[in-house]
Design a protein around this motif. Structure first.
Motif, PDB file in Angstrom:
ATOM      1  N   PHE A   1      12.946  59.643  43.953  1.00  0.00           N
ATOM      2  CA  PHE A   1      12.426  58.328  44.313  1.00  0.00           C
ATOM      3  C   PHE A   1      13.395  57.593  45.236  1.00  0.00           C
ATOM      4  O   PHE A   1      12.985  56.999  46.233  1.00  0.00           O
ATOM      5  CB  PHE A   1      12.168  57.486  43.065  1.00  0.00           C
ATOM      6  CG  PHE A   1      11.884  56.039  43.365  1.00  0.00           C
ATOM      7  CD1 PHE A   1      10.691  55.666  43.955  1.00  0.00           C
ATOM      8  CD2 PHE A   1      12.814  55.045  43.095  1.00  0.00           C
ATOM      9  CE1 PHE A   1      10.414  54.331  44.252  1.00  0.00           C
ATOM     10  CE2 PHE A   1      12.562  53.729  43.390  1.00  0.00           C
ATOM     11  CZ  PHE A   1      11.355  53.367  43.962  1.00  0.00           C
ATOM     12  N   LYS A   2      14.674  57.618  44.904  1.00  0.00           N
ATOM     13  CA  LYS A   2      15.670  56.930  45.744  1.00  0.00           C
ATOM     14  C   LYS A   2      15.718  57.547  47.133  1.00  0.00           C
ATOM     15  O   LYS A   2      15.830  56.828  48.131  1.00  0.00           O
ATOM     16  CB  LYS A   2      17.042  56.975  45.080  1.00  0.00           C
ATOM     17  CG  LYS A   2      17.131  56.076  43.867  1.00  0.00           C
ATOM     18  CD  LYS A   2      18.463  56.225  43.167  1.00  0.00           C
ATOM     19  CE  LYS A   2      18.519  55.378  41.915  1.00  0.00           C
ATOM     20  NZ  LYS A   2      19.747  55.592  41.151  1.00  0.00           N
ATOM     21  N   SER A   3      15.614  58.853  47.202  1.00  0.00           N
ATOM     22  CA  SER A   3      15.589  59.537  48.496  1.00  0.00           C
ATOM     23  C   SER A   3      14.341  59.151  49.287  1.00  0.00           C
ATOM     24  O   SER A   3      14.410  58.873  50.489  1.00  0.00           O
ATOM     25  CB  SER A   3      15.630  61.043  48.259  1.00  0.00           C
ATOM     26  OG  SER A   3      15.339  61.748  49.427  1.00  0.00           O
ATOM     27  N   ASP A   4      13.194  59.134  48.612  1.00  0.00           N
ATOM     28  CA  ASP A   4      11.940  58.734  49.272  1.00  0.00           C
ATOM     29  C   ASP A   4      11.995  57.273  49.714  1.00  0.00           C
ATOM     30  O   ASP A   4      11.500  56.925  50.790  1.00  0.00           O
ATOM     31  CB  ASP A   4      10.752  58.948  48.334  1.00  0.00           C
ATOM     32  CG  ASP A   4      10.456  60.422  48.077  1.00  0.00           C
ATOM     33  OD1 ASP A   4      11.037  61.278  48.776  1.00  0.00           O
ATOM     34  OD2 ASP A   4       9.657  60.708  47.159  1.00  0.00           O
ATOM     35  N   ALA A   5      12.594  56.411  48.887  1.00  0.00           N
ATOM     36  CA  ALA A   5      12.713  54.992  49.244  1.00  0.00           C
ATOM     37  C   ALA A   5      13.576  54.825  50.484  1.00  0.00           C
ATOM     38  O   ALA A   5      13.285  53.994  51.349  1.00  0.00           O
ATOM     39  CB  ALA A   5      13.298  54.201  48.079  1.00  0.00           C
ATOM     40  N   LYS A   6      14.615  55.617  50.571  1.00  0.00           N
ATOM     41  CA  LYS A   6      15.480  55.569  51.746  1.00  0.00           C
ATOM     42  C   LYS A   6      14.705  56.006  52.988  1.00  0.00           C
ATOM     43  O   LYS A   6      14.837  55.415  54.055  1.00  0.00           O
ATOM     44  CB  LYS A   6      16.688  56.482  51.524  1.00  0.00           C
ATOM     45  CG  LYS A   6      17.933  56.059  52.226  1.00  0.00           C
ATOM     46  CD  LYS A   6      19.076  56.994  51.865  1.00  0.00           C
ATOM     47  CE  LYS A   6      20.212  56.190  51.321  1.00  0.00           C
ATOM     48  NZ  LYS A   6      21.399  57.005  51.050  1.00  0.00           N
TER      49      LYS A   6
END
Length: 186
Positions: free
Chosen positions: A161-166
């Motif tokens: 999720f954090k990677s996708d948010a970035k």
């Protein structure tokens, strides 16, 4: 005398803050001119008058709103659809992990129940104790494995999720970070 003046100024200041019309009608300025013996009291009244009149000044409010709009419009637009997809992907991964955890735990409990039933059916006390201990040990091992698996899946879901948010060019709000801590209790 100073206590009386201070009490009068406190009353006038609280009245000016409570009733803005009182400060705008000039009643505050006349009371401050009659009490000029204390320089601190006139400073307090003039700042109170400025505060109450600035909060009712529509031009000043409009300028503040325009400035806020300029600051907000200078930020790049975020892709809300991308963010929604990232959240949906994370939540689906978490739900799958929790489903797998409960399936594993239910299976471990069913296995333990069958092993305990068989253990309590033995007539030899030593064999019965050994079988009971083995049933609980097997259950504990299965529970630890299921817990480790759900923990790994949870961490991976949040990492993704954090990677996708970035990639979506969004910063993760504090509420999302707090939710990650809540999910850590799984």
């Amino acid at each position: 005398m100073q206590k009386i003046l201070a009490a009068g100024m406190t009353a006038a200041l609280s009245m000016a803050l409570a009733v803005p019309a009182f400060a705008e009608d000039g009643a505050m300025s006349s009371s401050s001119s009659s009490e000029t013996s204390s320089s601190s009291s006139s400073t307090v009244s003039s700042s109170a008058s400025t505060t109450s009149s600035s909060s009712s000044n529509p031009n000043r409010l409009m300028k503040a709103k325009e400035k806020a709009n300029r600051v907000m419009s200078s930020k790049p637009a975020i892709d809300l659809t991308c963010a929604q997809t990232a959240v949906a992907k994370r939540e689906a991964a978490l739900a799958t992990a929790v489903d797998a955890y409960y399936t594993s735990m239910k299976s471990a409990m069913t296995t333990r129940a069958a092993a305990l039933a068989a253990a309590w059916g033995q007539t030899d006390a030593s064999a019965r104790e050994t079988a009971i201990r083995a049933a609980h040990t097997a259950f504990r091992t299965s529970a630890k494995t299921a817990t480790a698996t759900v923990r790994t899946a949870r961490k991976e879901a949040w990492k993704t999720f954090k990677s996708d948010a970035k990639a979506c060019k969004i910063s993760v709000p504090k509420a999302e970070s707090d939710a990650e801590k809540t999910d850590a209790a799984m």
